[in-house]
Write a protein that holds these residues in place. Structure first.
Motif, short mmCIF file in Angstrom:
data_model
loop_
_atom_site.label_atom_id
_atom_site.label_comp_id
_atom_site.label_asym_id
_atom_site.label_seq_id
_atom_site.Cartn_x
_atom_site.Cartn_y
_atom_site.Cartn_z
N GLY A 1 -1.76 -2.27 -8.08
CA GLY A 1 -0.74 -1.56 -7.32
C GLY A 1 0.27 -2.48 -6.68
N GLY A 2 0.03 -3.79 -6.74
CA GLY A 2 0.97 -4.75 -6.18
C GLY A 2 0.45 -5.39 -4.91
N LEU A 3 0.73 -6.68 -4.75
CA LEU A 3 0.27 -7.39 -3.55
C LEU A 3 0.83 -6.78 -2.28
CD1 LEU A 3 0.57 -11.10 -4.74
CD2 LEU A 3 -1.54 -9.85 -4.23
N GLU A 4 2.08 -6.29 -2.35
CA GLU A 4 2.71 -5.74 -1.15
C GLU A 4 2.06 -4.42 -0.73
OE1 GLU A 4 4.38 -6.79 -3.81
OE2 GLU A 4 5.34 -8.62 -3.07
N ALA A 5 1.31 -3.80 -1.63
CA ALA A 5 0.53 -2.61 -1.28
C ALA A 5 -0.88 -3.00 -0.85
CB ALA A 5 0.47 -1.64 -2.46
N LEU A 6 -1.48 -3.94 -1.55
CA LEU A 6 -2.87 -4.31 -1.26
C LEU A 6 -3.01 -5.00 0.09
CD1 LEU A 6 -3.99 -5.63 -4.77
CD2 LEU A 6 -4.52 -3.43 -3.72
N GLY A 7 -2.03 -5.84 0.45
CA GLY A 7 -2.11 -6.53 1.74
C GLY A 7 -2.22 -5.57 2.91
N PRO A 8 -1.24 -4.64 3.06
CA PRO A 8 -1.35 -3.66 4.14
C PRO A 8 -2.62 -2.82 4.08
CG PRO A 8 0.89 -3.72 3.31
CD PRO A 8 0.06 -4.58 2.39
N LEU A 9 -3.10 -2.49 2.85
CA LEU A 9 -4.32 -1.70 2.75
C LEU A 9 -5.51 -2.44 3.36
CD1 LEU A 9 -4.19 -0.13 -0.84
CD2 LEU A 9 -4.03 1.06 1.35
N LEU A 10 -5.64 -3.73 3.05
CA LEU A 10 -6.75 -4.50 3.61
C LEU A 10 -6.64 -4.61 5.13
CD1 LEU A 10 -7.43 -7.49 1.17
CD2 LEU A 10 -8.53 -5.25 1.26
N ILE A 11 -5.42 -4.90 5.60
CA ILE A 11 -5.22 -5.07 7.04
C ILE A 11 -5.50 -3.76 7.79
CG2 ILE A 11 -3.47 -5.52 8.82
CD1 ILE A 11 -2.18 -7.48 6.77
#
Length: 406
Positions: free
Chosen positions: A175-185
């Motif tokens: 889904g893209g790093l810019e989506a995965l980062g906020p999801l983890l945070i």
């Protein structure tokens, strides 16, 4: 007569509550909570519509649907836990389905890299077109029966090369790093399925796999295309997001720790771009996690100094103030707490409360961010930034509760 009096009192009571909610002088926590409450239905409606209509989580809708509602839940707002769990599960499945290493497309056969492939070989590859493969072994298992032994020896490397998904393609990286980062945070510390090892550890491992040799991560095509970035600024911002996401989990993992250290080393060597306010806010958050108090204090002051005359922020130097950048800025300042920002929060909250729309959202013009001047493309992006900006405002306002002195 009693009915008339009651109706009159009810009318003026309702009118006064509407005026009070829209009064920019009212920036206390009660007014902020009311504003966030009115934004959540908009975020739910448009976020779910994006899921249903687009079938992808994107970097600007689904992660921020989840983040805004989790933040509200943490601040005592009533959030439907069943819906939240359903959104989490939808996101988990969508991300897992989009970790594709190989997918041959029709136009790949016309690329310069495919020039050495005979027409007979290209014809034999057609059964593979558009089929997703999440491992090289899976791809080769389907490729081998299609070609002769000699064809495999001669063309195997070329077929793999034109079929491999690059790291800046969203379906290579869940889904893209810019989506995965906020999801983890956003999900860290919750009972979400996104915190369970199958998803979380898979994302962390994926981030480590696609990290470049210099310690950075490549910006996704959508993220880069949506913003008026310079590439160095875009790469740095993506790298900071990804590093902070990796650091949000403290489980022992040598690979994760090594990725973080490489990313920190990369970031230290880059040329700063404080004229981009998103970069500046992210660098402040990054240094709060990995840097010195002196550096944090310096960056905080820089972020305060670049406010526009109305007391809030535009995305870059010379651009009008907008809701998205202001929401991000107050979120970061509230997280960092490197000084007394109570008056800053009061000014930002007044501006945001005064600019909230009747449907609970905040408008954020795409033209302040994007290079495009095409009317149709701007119309589509206005819809995206409308949502993105509203989510960031909700998240930012929630972080200021109890911190404005109001």
């Amino acid at each position: 007569m009693t009915r008339v009096i009651f109706a009159t009192l009810f009318f003026f009571g309702t009118l006064s509550s509407i005026v009070w909610a829209g009064d920019p002088a009212q920036d206390n926590d009660t007014a902020v909570r009311d504003a966030v409450s009115r934004s959540l239905p908009f975020l739910e409606k448009e976020g779910v519509a994006w899921m249903d209509g687009h079938g992808c989580m994107s970097c600007h809708h689904v992660p921020f649907l989840l983040w805004s509602h989790r933040s509200a839940q943490a601040q005592g707002f009533t959030v439907d836990s069943q819906k939240l769990a359903e959104w989490d599960e939808w996101t988990r499945k969508d991300s897992l389905a989009n970790r594709i290493l190989f997918r041959l497309r029709s136009y790949d056969l016309g690329r310069p890299e495919a020039a050495t492939l005979p027409l007979a070989v290209k014809d034999k590859l057609k059964p593979l077109i558009a089929r997703p493969f999440q491992a090289e072994a899976e791809f080769l298992a389907e490729l081998t029966p299609l070609l002769t032994e000699d064809e495999m020896k001669s063309h195997r490397a070329t077929v793999l090369k034109i079929s491999e998904r690059t790291v800046d393609i969203f379906d290579r990286v869940g889904g893209g790093l810019e989506a995965l980062g906020p999801l983890l945070i956003a999900s860290q510390g919750t009972a979400s399925v996104l915190t369970q090892p199958e998803f979380r550890d898979g994302v962390i491992d994926l981030m480590s796999q696609i990290q470049l040799a210099d310690g950075s991560w490549t910006t996704g095509g959508q993220f880069a295309g949506m913003r008026r970035w310079t590439l160095p600024t875009a790469y740095q911002t993506t790298t900071m997001w990804t590093t902070l996401a990796l650091a949000s989990y403290d489980t022992p993992d040598l690979k994760r720790s090594a990725s973080i250290q490489k990313a920190i080393a990369y970031q230290r060597q880059q040329t700063p771009n404080p004229d981009n306010r998103e970069w500046l806010a992210m660098r402040l958050l990054f240094e709060h996690q990995f840097g010195s108090a002196e550096t944090v204090a310096k960056l905080r002051q820089q972020l305060l100094d670049v406010r526009n005359g109305d007391g809030v922020w535009g995305w870059e130097k010379g651009v009008p103030s907008d809701a998205l950048t202001t929401g991000l800025a107050i979120y970061v300042l509230a997280k960092v707490r490197a000084g007394d920002d109570s008056s800053v929060f009061r000014d930002a909250r007044k501006w945001l409360l005064a600019s909230q729309q009747s449907d609970g959202s905040w408008l954020t013009p795409a033209k302040n961010f994007t290079k495009s001047t095409d009317p149709e493309r701007l119309r589509v992006r206005d819809e995206i930034y409308h949502y993105w900006g509203t989510a960031w405002v909700a998240i930012g306002l929630l972080e200021t509760l109890g911190k404005s002195g109001s």
